[in-house]
Motif scaffolding. Structure first.
Motif, mmCIF file in Angstrom:
data_model
loop_
_atom_site.group_PDB
_atom_site.id
_atom_site.type_symbol
_atom_site.label_atom_id
_atom_site.label_comp_id
_atom_site.label_asym_id
_atom_site.label_seq_id
_atom_site.Cartn_x
_atom_site.Cartn_y
_atom_site.Cartn_z
ATOM 1 N N GLY A 55 -29.022 28.605 3.162
ATOM 2 C CA GLY A 55 -27.978 29.047 2.240
ATOM 3 C C GLY A 55 -28.533 29.892 1.111
ATOM 4 O O GLY A 55 -27.941 30.921 0.745
ATOM 5 N N TYR A 56 -29.672 29.477 0.571
ATOM 6 C CA TYR A 56 -30.294 30.219 -0.535
ATOM 7 C C TYR A 56 -30.714 31.618 -0.091
ATOM 8 O O TYR A 56 -30.423 32.616 -0.754
ATOM 9 N N GLU A 105 -27.685 33.953 0.709
ATOM 10 C CA GLU A 105 -26.993 34.459 -0.476
ATOM 11 C C GLU A 105 -27.808 35.554 -1.160
ATOM 12 O O GLU A 105 -27.253 36.553 -1.633
ATOM 13 N N ARG A 145 -22.058 33.588 -0.061
ATOM 14 C CA ARG A 145 -22.325 32.254 0.452
ATOM 15 C C ARG A 145 -21.437 32.046 1.662
ATOM 16 O O ARG A 145 -20.204 32.063 1.524
ATOM 17 N N TYR A 146 -22.036 31.840 2.806
ATOM 18 C CA TYR A 146 -21.234 31.650 4.008
ATOM 19 C C TYR A 146 -20.754 30.209 4.136
ATOM 20 O O TYR A 146 -19.972 29.894 5.027
ATOM 21 N N ASP A 184 -20.007 26.840 1.053
ATOM 22 C CA ASP A 184 -20.115 26.550 -0.378
ATOM 23 C C ASP A 184 -19.594 25.147 -0.645
ATOM 24 O O ASP A 184 -18.429 24.844 -0.388
ATOM 25 N N SER A 220 -19.641 23.813 -3.720
ATOM 26 C CA SER A 220 -19.549 23.711 -5.179
ATOM 27 C C SER A 220 -18.444 22.779 -5.641
ATOM 28 O O SER A 220 -18.514 22.222 -6.741
ATOM 29 N N TYR A 277 -25.242 24.671 -2.128
ATOM 30 C CA TYR A 277 -25.836 24.839 -0.795
ATOM 31 C C TYR A 277 -25.813 23.548 0.014
ATOM 32 O O TYR A 277 -25.694 23.586 1.245
ATOM 33 N N ALA A 302 -16.353 31.372 2.804
ATOM 34 C CA ALA A 302 -17.439 32.102 2.153
ATOM 35 C C ALA A 302 -17.039 32.482 0.731
ATOM 36 O O ALA A 302 -15.868 32.719 0.436
ATOM 37 N N SER A 314 -18.646 34.222 -3.302
ATOM 38 C CA SER A 314 -19.665 35.033 -3.962
ATOM 39 C C SER A 314 -19.500 34.857 -5.462
ATOM 40 O O SER A 314 -18.432 35.132 -6.017
#
Length: 316
Positions: free
Chosen positions: A86-87, A90, A96-97, A99, A101, A110, A297, A299
């Protein structure tokens, strides 16, 4: 069970990539109530699942007789893989495909606790249930046929990886350009608003100056008319008129210069807006596939541009 030649490991990788695609596409399609070709590639493969499955098999090898250790090794290995992947993605693609969060106990979006727990159970399910029939199928293949099939699949896979990587990088550049243009448009809007406010203030000031000048002129004429001769009064009128004419000319020139600046900024704003709209509407079919195939995804830097692209695709 774990002692295989390289071609078998490659076969396992592709099989689990395909299984991962089936799982993800089915889950997301049901959630979105429409078919979603999930993933980064256009082929029905999710490399994260293939890599994760192979890694799970490898890390569980030393502890295969201890179920708890199999679980823990799967949690650690798969979580590390998910975070690193993930890192890196991005940083490369500006998106970010996946997420996490909005999940509790997550790290930088991630990875999250629930995902890590699921990876552990998936490791047990893989090693105890899934892998044995998969391995039996692969081991039963004719070595020559298996190698030929792997060459063909590898060719398509590598071509897809190269093209998808190239297009994902290009999509990231589109998002970056759209965001930069949006910032420029916002700045131009501010400049236009300030210029229009300045023009309005100048017009009001001009009106006030003319009015004050006229009132002062009339007062002076009334005071001086009785004292001055007709010729002197005429000279004063002429001088006042010349001064008023100069003020009006200067005001007109200033207004014309301000109007020209507003016109130039307006034209610049229009051209930039058209360029941004053209950029957003000319994304390739590959880009549309990346956006539609990854509805979750996100961003952090280019969220507004990504939202606009999604809305545009939904309207089509």
């Amino acid at each position: 069970m774990y002692t295989y030649p390289l071609r078998h490991w490659i076969a396992f990788f592709y099989i689990y990539c395909f299984f991962g695609w089936i799982f993800e596409s089915a889950y997301v399609s049901l959630k979105k109530k429409r078919f979603v070709n999930r993933g980064f590639l256009r082929l029905p493969m999710l490399p994260l699942y293939g890599t994760g499955a192979v890694m799970m098999l490898w890390v569980s090898l030393p502890v295969k007789d201890h179920l708890l250790l199999v679980y823990l090794s799967g949690v650690v290995a798969a979580t590390a893989l998910e975070y690193i992947t993930g890192y890196v993605m991005e940083r490369l693609f500006k998106m970010r495909y996946w997420d996490y969060s909005d999940q509790k106990f997550q790290i930088n979006g991630y990875i999250c606790l629930t995902s890590s727990i699921a990876w552990g159970f998936l490791t047990i399910f893989l090693t105890e249930v899934i892998h044995e029939p998969v391995a039996g199928f692969v081991l039963a293949l004719n070595p020559g046929a298996e190698s030929a099939l792997l060459l063909v699949v590898s060719g398509f896979f590598l071509a897809d990886v190269v093209r998808s990587t190239k297009e994902a990088l290009a999509l990231g550049q589109v998002l970056e350009s759209m965001t930069a243009m949006k910032a420029d448009l916002d700045e131009l809007q501010v400049q236009l608003a300030l210029l229009k406010a300045e023009a309005s203030c100048r017009m009001e000031g001009m009106k006030d100056n003319v009015r004050v000048h006229a009132e002062t002129f009339r007062g002076d004429i009334r005071l001086k008319a009785a004292e001055l001769k007709q010729e002197a009064a005429a000279d004063m009128i002429r001088l006042r008129e010349e001064a008023a004419a100069r003020m009006e000319q200067e005001a007109r020139e200033a207004s014309q210069a301000l109007a020209e600046r507003i016109r130039l900024l307006t034209d610049q704003y229009r051209r930039l807006l058209e360029k941004r709209q053209k950029l957003s509407s000319s994304i390739s079919a590959w880009h549309r596939g990346l956006i539609r195939g990854n509805p979750s995804a996100s961003s952090r830097r280019f969220s507004q541009a990504l939202k606009e692209l999604r809305e545009m695709l939904e309207q089509r």
